[in-house]
Design a protein around this motif. Structure first.
Motif, short mmCIF file in Angstrom:
data_model
loop_
_atom_site.label_atom_id
_atom_site.label_comp_id
_atom_site.label_asym_id
_atom_site.label_seq_id
_atom_site.Cartn_x
_atom_site.Cartn_y
_atom_site.Cartn_z
N ALA A 2 28.29 1.78 -31.09
CA ALA A 2 27.83 3.24 -31.75
C ALA A 2 26.35 2.99 -31.62
O ALA A 2 25.78 2.18 -31.52
N LEU A 3 25.75 4.39 -31.84
CA LEU A 3 24.42 4.31 -31.56
C LEU A 3 23.73 3.57 -32.60
O LEU A 3 22.56 2.76 -32.18
N HIS A 4 24.09 3.34 -34.03
CA HIS A 4 23.24 2.81 -34.77
C HIS A 4 23.44 1.04 -34.51
O HIS A 4 22.55 0.43 -34.62
N ASP A 5 24.61 0.92 -33.64
CA ASP A 5 24.76 -0.60 -33.09
C ASP A 5 23.81 -0.87 -32.15
O ASP A 5 23.22 -1.98 -32.18
N GLU A 6 23.77 0.24 -31.43
CA GLU A 6 22.82 -0.04 -30.19
C GLU A 6 21.39 -0.31 -30.43
O GLU A 6 20.62 -0.94 -30.09
N LEU A 7 21.16 0.58 -31.44
CA LEU A 7 19.70 0.64 -32.02
C LEU A 7 19.24 -0.81 -32.74
O LEU A 7 18.26 -1.33 -32.43
N ALA A 8 20.47 -1.19 -33.48
CA ALA A 8 20.15 -2.63 -34.31
C ALA A 8 20.22 -3.78 -32.91
O ALA A 8 19.43 -4.71 -33.27
N SER A 9 20.75 -3.64 -32.11
CA SER A 9 20.84 -4.74 -31.20
C SER A 9 19.59 -4.78 -30.35
O SER A 9 19.05 -5.81 -29.94
N ALA A 10 18.99 -3.46 -30.22
CA ALA A 10 17.93 -3.38 -29.69
C ALA A 10 16.28 -3.87 -30.46
O ALA A 10 15.71 -4.75 -30.07
N GLN A 11 16.70 -3.81 -31.58
CA GLN A 11 15.80 -4.18 -32.53
C GLN A 11 15.85 -5.94 -32.56
O GLN A 11 14.89 -6.53 -32.59
N ARG A 12 16.98 -6.18 -32.74
CA ARG A 12 17.15 -7.83 -32.49
C ARG A 12 16.45 -8.32 -31.17
O ARG A 12 15.77 -9.42 -31.52
N GLU A 16 13.26 -10.86 -31.05
CA GLU A 16 13.33 -12.06 -30.43
C GLU A 16 12.19 -12.39 -29.36
O GLU A 16 11.30 -13.13 -29.24
N LEU A 17 11.91 -11.13 -28.92
CA LEU A 17 10.67 -10.95 -27.53
C LEU A 17 9.38 -11.17 -28.46
O LEU A 17 8.41 -12.12 -27.84
N HIS A 18 9.23 -10.64 -29.54
CA HIS A 18 8.09 -10.73 -30.36
C HIS A 18 7.98 -12.32 -30.58
O HIS A 18 6.76 -12.68 -30.65
N ARG A 19 8.99 -13.16 -30.96
CA ARG A 19 8.85 -14.34 -31.21
C ARG A 19 8.31 -15.15 -30.00
O ARG A 19 7.43 -16.00 -29.98
N TYR A 20 8.95 -15.02 -28.90
CA TYR A 20 8.50 -15.55 -27.36
C TYR A 20 7.20 -15.13 -27.44
O TYR A 20 6.45 -16.36 -26.83
N VAL A 21 6.73 -14.13 -27.40
CA VAL A 21 5.47 -13.86 -27.15
C VAL A 21 4.40 -14.69 -28.10
O VAL A 21 3.41 -15.01 -27.72
N LYS A 22 4.80 -14.62 -29.31
CA LYS A 22 3.99 -15.43 -30.31
C LYS A 22 3.83 -16.87 -29.62
O LYS A 22 2.81 -17.46 -29.79
N ARG A 23 4.82 -17.60 -29.27
CA ARG A 23 4.70 -18.95 -28.79
C ARG A 23 4.20 -19.00 -27.62
O ARG A 23 3.48 -20.11 -27.38
N ARG A 37 -2.43 -7.88 -23.15
CA ARG A 37 -1.70 -6.97 -22.87
C ARG A 37 -0.22 -6.97 -23.21
O ARG A 37 0.70 -6.13 -23.67
N VAL A 38 0.38 -8.23 -22.96
CA VAL A 38 1.82 -8.45 -23.32
C VAL A 38 1.97 -8.33 -24.92
O VAL A 38 2.85 -7.65 -25.32
N ARG A 39 1.23 -8.83 -25.75
CA ARG A 39 1.08 -8.51 -26.99
C ARG A 39 1.12 -7.34 -27.70
O ARG A 39 1.95 -6.74 -28.42
N VAL A 40 0.28 -6.40 -27.13
CA VAL A 40 0.00 -5.01 -27.40
C VAL A 40 1.38 -4.00 -26.89
O VAL A 40 2.00 -3.42 -27.49
N ASP A 41 1.98 -4.32 -25.48
CA ASP A 41 3.14 -4.09 -25.31
C ASP A 41 4.19 -4.00 -26.06
O ASP A 41 5.07 -3.26 -26.41
N THR A 42 4.29 -5.23 -26.42
CA THR A 42 5.49 -5.69 -27.32
C THR A 42 5.32 -5.16 -28.71
O THR A 42 6.56 -4.58 -29.13
N ASP A 43 4.50 -5.18 -29.22
CA ASP A 43 4.10 -4.36 -30.47
C ASP A 43 4.39 -2.73 -30.45
O ASP A 43 5.05 -2.28 -31.23
N ARG A 44 4.16 -2.28 -29.34
CA ARG A 44 4.03 -0.87 -29.00
C ARG A 44 5.67 -0.66 -28.97
O ARG A 44 6.05 0.62 -29.32
N LEU A 45 6.47 -1.58 -28.18
CA LEU A 45 7.92 -1.42 -28.05
C LEU A 45 8.26 -1.31 -29.47
O LEU A 45 9.49 -0.31 -29.87
N ARG A 46 8.04 -2.20 -30.16
CA ARG A 46 8.91 -2.28 -31.80
C ARG A 46 8.44 -0.93 -32.37
O ARG A 46 9.14 -0.43 -33.07
#
Length: 96
Positions: A2-12, A16-23, A37-46
């Motif tokens: 379902a779309l809701h599940d897809e969005l939840a999966s994308a959010q997860r 996770e990407l945000h955690r790796y970028v912080k590391r 640039r990577v940090r800003v792009d990650t934030d923009r995706l979220r």
């Protein structure tokens, strides 16, 4: 899925990407143009994913179905007449 599940999966995945970028930022430092640039792009995706969820009324309504509305009006005191007062303190003051 379902779309809701897809969005939840994308959010997860984005979380996770945000955690790796912080590391990476801790290891490489945050001063370089590439890292910023990577940090800003990650934030923009979220942010973009959040905007996508909020743009669809059906998704906005189903986003938090676990919330229950609680009225501001006082509760009926008769609801508590058969309850124990254990841990609430004495009703009549000390010594009674």
């Amino acid at each position: 899925m379902a779309l809701h599940d897809e969005l939840a999966s994308a959010q997860r995945c984005l979380d996770e990407l945000h955690r790796y970028v912080k590391r990476l930022e801790q290891q490489l430092g945050s001063g370089g143009l590439e890292m910023r640039r990577v940090r800003v792009d990650t934030d923009r995706l979220r942010e973009s994913l959040a905007l996508l969820r909020d743009a669809d009324p059906a998704l906005a309504q189903s986003k938090r179905t676990d919330l229950v509305s609680i009225p501001d009006t006082p509760y009926d005191n008769t609801l508590w007449t058969d309850s124990d007062d254990e841990g609430l303190g004495a009703h009549h003051g000390p010594g009674h």
